[in-house]
Design a protein around this motif. Structure first.
Motif, PDB file in Angstrom:
ATOM      1  N   GLY A   1       0.776  -1.230   0.000  1.00  0.00           N
ATOM      2  CA  GLY A   1       0.000   0.000   0.000  1.00  0.00           C
ATOM      3  C   GLY A   1       0.806   1.277   0.000  1.00  0.00           C
ATOM      4  N   TYR A   2       0.424   2.210   0.889  1.00  0.00           N
ATOM      5  CA  TYR A   2       0.903   3.578   0.830  1.00  0.00           C
ATOM      6  C   TYR A   2       2.204   3.828   1.607  1.00  0.00           C
ATOM      7  CZ  TYR A   2      -3.658   4.931  -1.062  1.00  0.00           C
ATOM      8  OH  TYR A   2      -4.768   5.060  -1.850  1.00  0.00           O
ATOM      9  N   TYR A   3       2.661   2.891   2.383  1.00  0.00           N
ATOM     10  CA  TYR A   3       3.792   3.143   3.280  1.00  0.00           C
ATOM     11  C   TYR A   3       5.015   3.706   2.559  1.00  0.00           C
ATOM     12  CZ  TYR A   3       7.428   2.366   6.784  1.00  0.00           C
ATOM     13  OH  TYR A   3       8.476   2.533   7.657  1.00  0.00           O
ATOM     14  N   PRO A   4       5.516   3.082   1.485  1.00  0.00           N
ATOM     15  CA  PRO A   4       6.714   3.635   0.829  1.00  0.00           C
ATOM     16  C   PRO A   4       6.514   5.061   0.330  1.00  0.00           C
ATOM     17  CG  PRO A   4       6.275   1.397   0.067  1.00  0.00           C
ATOM     18  CD  PRO A   4       5.061   1.839   0.830  1.00  0.00           C
ATOM     19  N   THR A   5       5.323   5.358  -0.184  1.00  0.00           N
ATOM     20  CA  THR A   5       5.050   6.700  -0.693  1.00  0.00           C
ATOM     21  C   THR A   5       5.053   7.730   0.423  1.00  0.00           C
ATOM     22  OG1 THR A   5       3.693   5.779  -2.476  1.00  0.00           O
ATOM     23  CG2 THR A   5       3.386   8.104  -1.971  1.00  0.00           C
ATOM     24  N   ILE A   6       4.425   7.399   1.561  1.00  0.00           N
ATOM     25  CA  ILE A   6       4.379   8.328   2.685  1.00  0.00           C
ATOM     26  C   ILE A   6       5.772   8.561   3.246  1.00  0.00           C
ATOM     27  CG2 ILE A   6       3.449   8.728   4.998  1.00  0.00           C
ATOM     28  CD1 ILE A   6       1.020   7.078   4.200  1.00  0.00           C
ATOM     29  N   VAL A   7       6.578   7.505   3.335  1.00  0.00           N
ATOM     30  CA  VAL A   7       7.951   7.651   3.834  1.00  0.00           C
ATOM     31  C   VAL A   7       8.761   8.554   2.905  1.00  0.00           C
ATOM     32  CG1 VAL A   7      10.108   6.437   4.307  1.00  0.00           C
ATOM     33  CG2 VAL A   7       7.945   5.467   5.070  1.00  0.00           C
ATOM     34  N   ALA A   8       8.593   8.388   1.592  1.00  0.00           N
ATOM     35  CA  ALA A   8       9.312   9.229   0.634  1.00  0.00           C
ATOM     36  C   ALA A   8       8.909  10.694   0.791  1.00  0.00           C
ATOM     37  CB  ALA A   8       9.036   8.758  -0.791  1.00  0.00           C
ATOM     38  N   LEU A   9       7.607  10.954   0.937  1.00  0.00           N
ATOM     39  CA  LEU A   9       7.119  12.322   1.121  1.00  0.00           C
ATOM     40  C   LEU A   9       7.594  12.887   2.457  1.00  0.00           C
ATOM     41  CD1 LEU A   9       5.394  14.640   0.083  1.00  0.00           C
ATOM     42  CD2 LEU A   9       3.392  13.551   1.099  1.00  0.00           C
ATOM     43  N   PHE A  10       7.585  12.059   3.493  1.00  0.00           N
ATOM     44  CA  PHE A  10       8.059  12.444   4.824  1.00  0.00           C
ATOM     45  C   PHE A  10       9.520  12.889   4.755  1.00  0.00           C
ATOM     46  CE2 PHE A  10      10.100  10.997   8.827  1.00  0.00           C
ATOM     47  CZ  PHE A  10       9.385  11.742   9.743  1.00  0.00           C
TER      48      PHE A  10
ATOM     49  N   LEU B   1       6.129  24.408   6.157  1.00  0.00           N
ATOM     50  CA  LEU B   1       6.314  23.050   5.650  1.00  0.00           C
ATOM     51  C   LEU B   1       6.678  22.055   6.736  1.00  0.00           C
ATOM     52  CD1 LEU B   1       6.400  21.250   3.155  1.00  0.00           C
ATOM     53  CD2 LEU B   1       8.799  21.900   2.837  1.00  0.00           C
ATOM     54  N   PHE B   2       7.477  22.473   7.719  1.00  0.00           N
ATOM     55  CA  PHE B   2       7.956  21.527   8.721  1.00  0.00           C
ATOM     56  C   PHE B   2       6.832  20.827   9.479  1.00  0.00           C
ATOM     57  CE2 PHE B   2       9.688  20.362  12.908  1.00  0.00           C
ATOM     58  CZ  PHE B   2      10.694  19.501  12.487  1.00  0.00           C
ATOM     59  N   PRO B   3       5.738  21.534   9.849  1.00  0.00           N
ATOM     60  CA  PRO B   3       4.651  20.810  10.537  1.00  0.00           C
ATOM     61  C   PRO B   3       4.089  19.656   9.729  1.00  0.00           C
ATOM     62  CG  PRO B   3       4.385  23.172  10.827  1.00  0.00           C
ATOM     63  CD  PRO B   3       5.493  22.995   9.830  1.00  0.00           C
ATOM     64  N   LEU B   4       4.234  19.711   8.393  1.00  0.00           N
ATOM     65  CA  LEU B   4       3.742  18.601   7.570  1.00  0.00           C
ATOM     66  C   LEU B   4       4.467  17.306   7.920  1.00  0.00           C
ATOM     67  CD1 LEU B   4       2.044  17.486   5.244  1.00  0.00           C
ATOM     68  CD2 LEU B   4       3.824  18.272   3.657  1.00  0.00           C
ATOM     69  N   ALA B   5       5.725  17.409   8.335  1.00  0.00           N
ATOM     70  CA  ALA B   5       6.463  16.208   8.728  1.00  0.00           C
ATOM     71  C   ALA B   5       5.801  15.536   9.922  1.00  0.00           C
ATOM     72  CB  ALA B   5       7.911  16.557   9.051  1.00  0.00           C
ATOM     73  N   TYR B   6       5.280  16.331  10.861  1.00  0.00           N
ATOM     74  CA  TYR B   6       4.599  15.758  12.022  1.00  0.00           C
ATOM     75  C   TYR B   6       3.230  15.205  11.626  1.00  0.00           C
ATOM     76  CZ  TYR B   6       7.934  16.895  15.654  1.00  0.00           C
ATOM     77  OH  TYR B   6       9.055  16.907  16.439  1.00  0.00           O
ATOM     78  N   VAL B   7       2.562  15.852  10.669  1.00  0.00           N
ATOM     79  CA  VAL B   7       1.292  15.322  10.183  1.00  0.00           C
ATOM     80  C   VAL B   7       1.512  13.965   9.539  1.00  0.00           C
ATOM     81  CG1 VAL B   7      -0.575  15.661   8.519  1.00  0.00           C
ATOM     82  CG2 VAL B   7       0.246  17.593   9.879  1.00  0.00           C
ATOM     83  N   LEU B   8       2.531  13.853   8.695  1.00  0.00           N
ATOM     84  CA  LEU B   8       2.841  12.572   8.064  1.00  0.00           C
ATOM     85  C   LEU B   8       3.278  11.547   9.102  1.00  0.00           C
ATOM     86  CD1 LEU B   8       4.761  13.882   4.925  1.00  0.00           C
ATOM     87  CD2 LEU B   8       2.473  12.875   4.986  1.00  0.00           C
ATOM     88  N   GLY B   9       3.994  12.010  10.132  1.00  0.00           N
ATOM     89  CA  GLY B   9       4.356  11.109  11.227  1.00  0.00           C
ATOM     90  C   GLY B   9       3.128  10.589  11.948  1.00  0.00           C
ATOM     91  N   ASP B  10       2.117  11.443  12.097  1.00  0.00           N
ATOM     92  CA  ASP B  10       0.863  11.008  12.715  1.00  0.00           C
ATOM     93  C   ASP B  10       0.165   9.947  11.858  1.00  0.00           C
ATOM     94  OD1 ASP B  10       1.180  12.699  14.857  1.00  0.00           O
ATOM     95  OD2 ASP B  10      -0.064  14.300  14.014  1.00  0.00           O
ATOM     96  N   VAL B  11       0.162  10.158  10.542  1.00  0.00           N
ATOM     97  CA  VAL B  11      -0.465   9.191   9.640  1.00  0.00           C
ATOM     98  C   VAL B  11       0.251   7.849   9.738  1.00  0.00           C
ATOM     99  CG1 VAL B  11      -0.985   8.637   7.236  1.00  0.00           C
ATOM    100  CG2 VAL B  11      -1.253  10.988   8.059  1.00  0.00           C
ATOM    101  N   LEU B  12       1.582   7.872   9.698  1.00  0.00           N
ATOM    102  CA  LEU B  12       2.353   6.635   9.798  1.00  0.00           C
ATOM    103  C   LEU B  12       2.088   5.920  11.124  1.00  0.00           C
ATOM    104  CD1 LEU B  12       5.761   7.853   8.317  1.00  0.00           C
ATOM    105  CD2 LEU B  12       4.248   6.143   7.307  1.00  0.00           C
ATOM    106  N   SER B  13       2.080   6.680  12.213  1.00  0.00           N
ATOM    107  CA  SER B  13       1.899   6.082  13.538  1.00  0.00           C
ATOM    108  C   SER B  13       0.506   5.479  13.698  1.00  0.00           C
ATOM    109  CB  SER B  13       2.133   7.141  14.625  1.00  0.00           C
ATOM    110  OG  SER B  13       3.433   7.674  14.540  1.00  0.00           O
TER     111      SER B  13
END
Length: 241
Positions: A22-31, A72-84
């Motif tokens: 699924g989406y994990y590799p894509t989210i990690v790349a964007l992160f 932009l930096f807060p987006l990293a925490y948003v993506l971290g929330d999605v991953l978690s």
């Protein structure tokens, strides 16, 4: 021990998806890309309402002083929330380590590039050093703040999810953000204060509080988007049952 067909952090009561699908590799790349881009953008100092001064005790409200990576930096925490929320702590920790390695690699490449002898036709050496030049203390501050803040953000969210299951996502997002962003801001400022010109306790408190409140506010404002992204990923991950 987790069965082979179950995600790493899954238990009979708590669900997470497999990272290999699924989406994990894509989210990690964007992160990772978000981290790299925001660190370059952050080399520019930014001031909003610079003609106005307003303070509440030690807290300077106006002008708002930040850096070019603030949006932009807060987006990293948003993506971290999605991953978690979707993949669990172990999978998110792996993504955090990948981002950490990418930041170190970028810093090393920037340092080598700056040290290389310039061609006669190249007139932008000073500008290059200003934008991507590596200041060791700032590098250590940024790496330490990122690593601790992101790990705490993920750990808090997953621990809360194991108690709440699929309920009260808003509480997990806000709770993890408060812990992660505060640790991130406090660690960075504590290490980098002397380099960025903070030499009084008033300035230190102001920098930490304003940075923390701003980053937290941004994540709260984009929470509806985070909700939609999490719902979409959960719905379309074949292993998130």
């Amino acid at each position: 021990m987790t069965a082979p067909d179950q995600p790493e952090d899954s238990t009979p009561d708590t669900k997470f998806a497999h990272v290999s699908l699924g989406y994990y590799p894509t989210i990690v790349a964007l992160f990772t890309a978000t981290l790299l881009i925001s660190n370059i953008c952050a080399t520019k100092g930014v001031a909003f309402f610079s003609g106005t001064e307003f303070a509440l005790g030690p807290l300077q409200i106006l002008p708002v002083i930040t850096d070019g990576g603030f949006f932009l930096f807060p987006l990293a925490y948003v993506l971290g929330d999605v991953l978690s929320e979707v993949y669990g702590f172990k999978a998110t920790r792996r993504a955090i380590y990948i981002g950490f390695g990418a930041l170190i690699l970028a810093a090393a490449c920037f340092w080598v590039t700056v040290q290389l002898p310039s061609a006669q036709f190249y007139d932008n050496q000073d500008s290059l050093e200003t934008v991507v030049g590596v200041i060791p203390r700032l590098l250590v501050a940024g790496l330490a703040a990122y690593l601790v803040g992101q790990l705490l953000n993920s750990l808090v969210l997953v621990m809360m999810k194991k108690r709440m299951q699929e309920k009260h996502l808003w509480a997990r997002l806000i709770g993890s953000t408060v812990v992660g962003e505060f640790a991130d801001t406090l660690i960075f400022c504590s290490i980098a204060a002397g380099v960025i010109g903070i030499d009084t306790w008033t300035d230190f408190v102001n920098y930490v509080l304003v940075g923390f409140l701003w980053k937290t506010l941004v994540e709260v404002l984009v929470m509806p988007v985070t909700y939609r992204v999490i719902a979409h990923v959960k719905k379309n991950e074949p292993t998130y049952t």
